[in-house]
Design an enzyme around this catalytic site. Structure first.
Site, PDB file in Angstrom:
ATOM      1  N   THR A  49       0.853  -1.184   0.000  1.00 30.34           N
ATOM      2  CA  THR A  49       0.000   0.000   0.000  1.00 30.34           C
ATOM      3  C   THR A  49       0.896   1.243   0.000  1.00 30.34           C
ATOM      4  O   THR A  49       1.976   1.241   0.583  1.00 30.34           O
ATOM      5  CB  THR A  49      -0.949   0.022   1.216  1.00 30.34           C
ATOM      6  OG1 THR A  49      -0.175   0.166   2.425  1.00 30.34           O
ATOM      7  CG2 THR A  49      -1.781  -1.237   1.304  1.00 30.34           C
ATOM      8  N   GLY A  50       0.451   2.294  -0.686  1.00 31.48           N
ATOM      9  CA  GLY A  50       1.243   3.528  -0.763  1.00 31.48           C
ATOM     10  C   GLY A  50       2.586   3.295  -1.424  1.00 31.48           C
ATOM     11  O   GLY A  50       3.608   3.800  -0.966  1.00 31.48           O
ATOM     12  N   ASN A  52       3.644   4.340  -4.316  1.00 37.44           N
ATOM     13  CA  ASN A  52       4.089   5.324  -5.314  1.00 37.44           C
ATOM     14  C   ASN A  52       5.119   6.307  -4.770  1.00 37.44           C
ATOM     15  O   ASN A  52       5.642   7.137  -5.494  1.00 37.44           O
ATOM     16  CB  ASN A  52       2.891   6.106  -5.860  1.00 37.44           C
ATOM     17  CG  ASN A  52       2.155   6.863  -4.766  1.00 37.44           C
ATOM     18  OD1 ASN A  52       1.588   6.248  -3.876  1.00 37.44           O
ATOM     19  ND2 ASN A  52       2.181   8.171  -4.805  1.00 37.44           N
ATOM     20  N   GLY A  54       8.184   7.348  -1.395  1.00 40.09           N
ATOM     21  CA  GLY A  54       8.958   7.062  -0.190  1.00 40.09           C
ATOM     22  C   GLY A  54       9.318   5.602   0.025  1.00 40.09           C
ATOM     23  O   GLY A  54       9.863   4.918  -0.855  1.00 40.09           O
ATOM     24  N   TYR A 217      -1.146  10.712  15.471  1.00 39.08           N
ATOM     25  CA  TYR A 217      -0.226   9.895  14.653  1.00 39.08           C
ATOM     26  C   TYR A 217       0.336   8.768  15.516  1.00 39.08           C
ATOM     27  O   TYR A 217       0.321   7.596  15.125  1.00 39.08           O
ATOM     28  CB  TYR A 217       0.913  10.756  14.092  1.00 39.08           C
ATOM     29  CG  TYR A 217       1.901   9.954  13.279  1.00 39.08           C
ATOM     30  CD1 TYR A 217       1.567   9.472  12.008  1.00 39.08           C
ATOM     31  CD2 TYR A 217       3.173   9.648  13.783  1.00 39.08           C
ATOM     32  CE1 TYR A 217       2.467   8.715  11.263  1.00 39.08           C
ATOM     33  CE2 TYR A 217       4.080   8.895  13.039  1.00 39.08           C
ATOM     34  CZ  TYR A 217       3.716   8.429  11.776  1.00 39.08           C
ATOM     35  OH  TYR A 217       4.611   7.671  11.052  1.00 39.08           O
TER      36      TYR A 217
HETATM   37  N1  LIG Z   1       9.469   8.735   6.793  1.00 43.96           N
HETATM   38  C1  LIG Z   1       9.698   8.437   8.060  1.00 43.96           C
HETATM   39  O1  LIG Z   1      10.617   8.994   8.697  1.00 43.96           O
HETATM   40  C2  LIG Z   1       8.845   7.423   8.742  1.00 43.96           C
HETATM   41  C3  LIG Z   1       9.149   7.110  10.090  1.00 43.96           C
HETATM   42  C4  LIG Z   1       8.369   6.167  10.748  1.00 43.96           C
HETATM   43  C5  LIG Z   1       7.321   5.549  10.088  1.00 43.96           C
HETATM   44  N2  LIG Z   1       7.045   5.880   8.789  1.00 43.96           N
HETATM   45  C6  LIG Z   1       5.905   5.194   8.151  1.00 43.96           C
HETATM   46  O2  LIG Z   1       6.301   4.749   6.867  1.00 43.96           O
HETATM   47  C7  LIG Z   1       5.146   4.602   6.033  1.00 43.96           C
HETATM   48  C8  LIG Z   1       5.450   5.146   4.658  1.00 43.96           C
HETATM   49  O3  LIG Z   1       5.612   6.550   4.738  1.00 43.96           O
HETATM   50  P1  LIG Z   1       6.703   7.363   3.892  1.00 43.96           P
HETATM   51  O4  LIG Z   1       7.659   7.914   4.853  1.00 43.96           O
HETATM   52  O5  LIG Z   1       7.170   6.570   2.747  1.00 43.96           O
HETATM   53  O6  LIG Z   1       5.800   8.597   3.398  1.00 43.96           O
HETATM   54  P2  LIG Z   1       5.271   9.048   1.974  1.00 43.96           P
HETATM   55  O7  LIG Z   1       6.392   9.237   1.024  1.00 43.96           O
HETATM   56  O8  LIG Z   1       4.377  10.212   2.232  1.00 43.96           O
HETATM   57  O9  LIG Z   1       4.402   7.811   1.497  1.00 43.96           O
HETATM   58  C9  LIG Z   1       3.135   7.565   2.064  1.00 43.96           C
HETATM   59  C10 LIG Z   1       2.299   6.797   1.070  1.00 43.96           C
HETATM   60  O10 LIG Z   1       1.011   6.577   1.675  1.00 43.96           O
HETATM   61  C11 LIG Z   1       0.026   6.913   0.694  1.00 43.96           C
HETATM   62  N3  LIG Z   1      -1.273   7.267   1.278  1.00 43.96           N
HETATM   63  C12 LIG Z   1      -1.573   8.300   2.083  1.00 43.96           C
HETATM   64  N4  LIG Z   1      -2.898   8.317   2.315  1.00 43.96           N
HETATM   65  C13 LIG Z   1      -3.438   7.275   1.642  1.00 43.96           C
HETATM   66  C14 LIG Z   1      -4.743   6.776   1.465  1.00 43.96           C
HETATM   67  N5  LIG Z   1      -5.801   7.400   1.989  1.00 43.96           N
HETATM   68  N6  LIG Z   1      -4.923   5.688   0.707  1.00 43.96           N
HETATM   69  C15 LIG Z   1      -3.879   5.070   0.105  1.00 43.96           C
HETATM   70  N7  LIG Z   1      -2.617   5.497   0.224  1.00 43.96           N
HETATM   71  C16 LIG Z   1      -2.406   6.599   0.977  1.00 43.96           C
HETATM   72  C17 LIG Z   1       0.635   8.092  -0.056  1.00 43.96           C
HETATM   73  O11 LIG Z   1      -0.059   8.311  -1.274  1.00 43.96           O
HETATM   74  P3  LIG Z   1       0.040   9.750  -2.029  1.00 43.96           P
HETATM   75  O12 LIG Z   1       1.410   9.850  -2.599  1.00 43.96           O
HETATM   76  O13 LIG Z   1      -1.041   9.648  -3.055  1.00 43.96           O
HETATM   77  O14 LIG Z   1      -0.230  10.795  -0.997  1.00 43.96           O
HETATM   78  C18 LIG Z   1       2.051   7.577  -0.225  1.00 43.96           C
HETATM   79  O15 LIG Z   1       2.111   6.689  -1.306  1.00 43.96           O
HETATM   80  C19 LIG Z   1       4.006   5.295   6.782  1.00 43.96           C
HETATM   81  O16 LIG Z   1       3.173   4.326   7.359  1.00 43.96           O
HETATM   82  C20 LIG Z   1       4.706   6.094   7.863  1.00 43.96           C
HETATM   83  O17 LIG Z   1       3.896   6.256   9.009  1.00 43.96           O
HETATM   84  C21 LIG Z   1       7.788   6.779   8.114  1.00 43.96           C
END
Ligand SMILES: NC(=O)c1ccc[n+]([C@@H]2O[C@H](COP(=O)([O-])OP(=O)(O)OC[C@H]3O[C@@H](n4cnc5c(N)ncnc54)[C@H](OP(=O)(O)O)[C@@H]3O)[C@@H](O)[C@H]2O)c1
EC number: 1.1.1.300
Length: 336
Positions: A49-50, A52, A54, A217
């Protein structure tokens, strides 16, 4: 005056060089799959999921390289197709996935629409999955929203709890039959260390009495862990495992709702470039849990940097986990 200016310039240059050295030499995160059988995931179907952006995108790239059929569950088809096109060019530059000898053994990428902020979207996505996919070997619950202003999902849930926990809760439950019939299979849940600052306040799960974006969060990420542990208990003996991870601090689009003042932005960009993980580094634990033979049969555990880590007692509270499960079933309409 000239000496002071020269000293300041030298100090600034030294600082930049030190940060650059940290970036290029200091990362202790290895690319895990190097040395693994490049066809490790051949014949396996993985849903991310997600995918596209990060971490999800980086996870998709690696699993594609390892030969998997990767389904990108994304809310915006255009963004997802664009990411898929880039991934195909990056991973299989000579041909396309599944394009014969030139593809270098890479797998296949498929885009499907999935909005986790809409229960009806989750339901139609799963219906499509069940109709079109004969198997599902790995489900990676990765998508997430971070510290957004107060918003509600289509079904009236607070957005972070709704997407990060409830959307994935329904998705997983509706795909459990397919995962079981494809066993041995795996579920990987992406949480965060920030779970430590959350609590499951059952009296206000929709944050209608008060809304604190950081707390919400953290609460959603604590829910991810409680969900994993309760699901692992329910899946005992099925050959379907479920584990949860924190990726560390990673430079992705997750902070899109966080306002950084214009003047501070260059400094923030420099610090994040130097100290945060890249998406490829951050994705390593997801890739490990999805594919490594080392974690075959391991379930209900919490990982960081590809190693098991301890949880705070509040994340291991079985009665809270069961209560959250029961309430989530009612909220998403599995039980009325
Ligand atoms: N980055 C960090 O430092 C960090 C740290 C701890 C945990 N995490 C966790 O890692 C995971 C991935 O996050 P990331 O850091 O890669 O951030 P990201 O680049 O913002 O990626 C998040 C993804 O989730 C998708 N998304 C958001 N709302 C959605 C919805 N309603 N339905 C389907 N998809 C949805 C986004 O789609 P769009 O592109 O269309 O918005 C995007 O593809 C998350 O669960 C986050 O809590 C991240």
């Amino acid at each position: 005056m000239a000496v002071a200016t020269a000293a300041a310039i030298l100090a600034a240059l030294g600082g930049v060089l030190w940060l650059a050295a940290r970036r290029f030499m200091g990362s202790n995160v290895q690319r895990l799959h190097q040395g693994w059988d490049s066809g490790l995931m051949r014949g396996k179907t993985v849903l991310i999921t997600g995918a596209n952006s990060g971490l999800g995108r980086a996870t998709a790239a690696e699993l594609l390289r390892l030969g998997a059929r990767v389904i990108m569950g994304c809310r915006d088809r255009e963004r997802a197709e664009e990411a898929a096109g880039q991934l195909r060019r990056e991973v299989c530059p000579a041909g396309g996935p599944d394009s014969g000898p030139n593809s270098g053994g890479a797998g296949e990428l498929v885009v499907k629409e999935l909005d986790l902020a809409s229960l009806s979207s989750v339901r139609s996505f799963c219906q499509e999955m069940l109709q079109e996919e004969p198997r599902l070997d790995v489900l990676i619950n990765n998508a997430g929203v971070f510290q957004c202003p107060y918003m509600k999902t289509e079904d009236g849930f607070e957005m972070q709890f709704g997407v990060n926990h409830l959307g994935h809760f329904l998705l997983t439950n509706l795909l459990l039959g397919l995962l079981k019939s494809s066993a041995p299979s795996r579920i990987v849940v992406v949480s965060s260390k920030l779970y430590k600052y959350g609590d499951i306040n059952f009296e206000d799960l929709n944050s209608e009495q008060s809304y604190n974006k950081s707390f919400c969060y953290s609460r959603s990420k604590l829910a991810n862990i409680l969900f994993t542990r309760e699901l692992a208990r329910r899946l005992e003996g099925t050959n379907v495992t479920v584990n949860v991870l924190h990726p560390g601090i990673v430079r992705t689009n997750l902070g899109r709702h966080v306002h950084i003042p214009l003047l501070v932005r260059p400094l923030f960009n420099l610090v994040s470039w130097a100290f945060f993980k890249t998406p490829e580094e951050g994705a390593q634990t997801s890739i490990y849990l999805a594919s490594s033979p080392e974690v075959e049969g391991v379930s209900g555990r919490y990982f960081g940097d590809c190693k098991e880590e301890e949880l705070l007692p509040k994340a291991m509270d079985e009665s809270v986990a069961r209560k959250l499960w029961d309430i989530s079933e009612v909220m998403v309409g599995i039980l009325k």
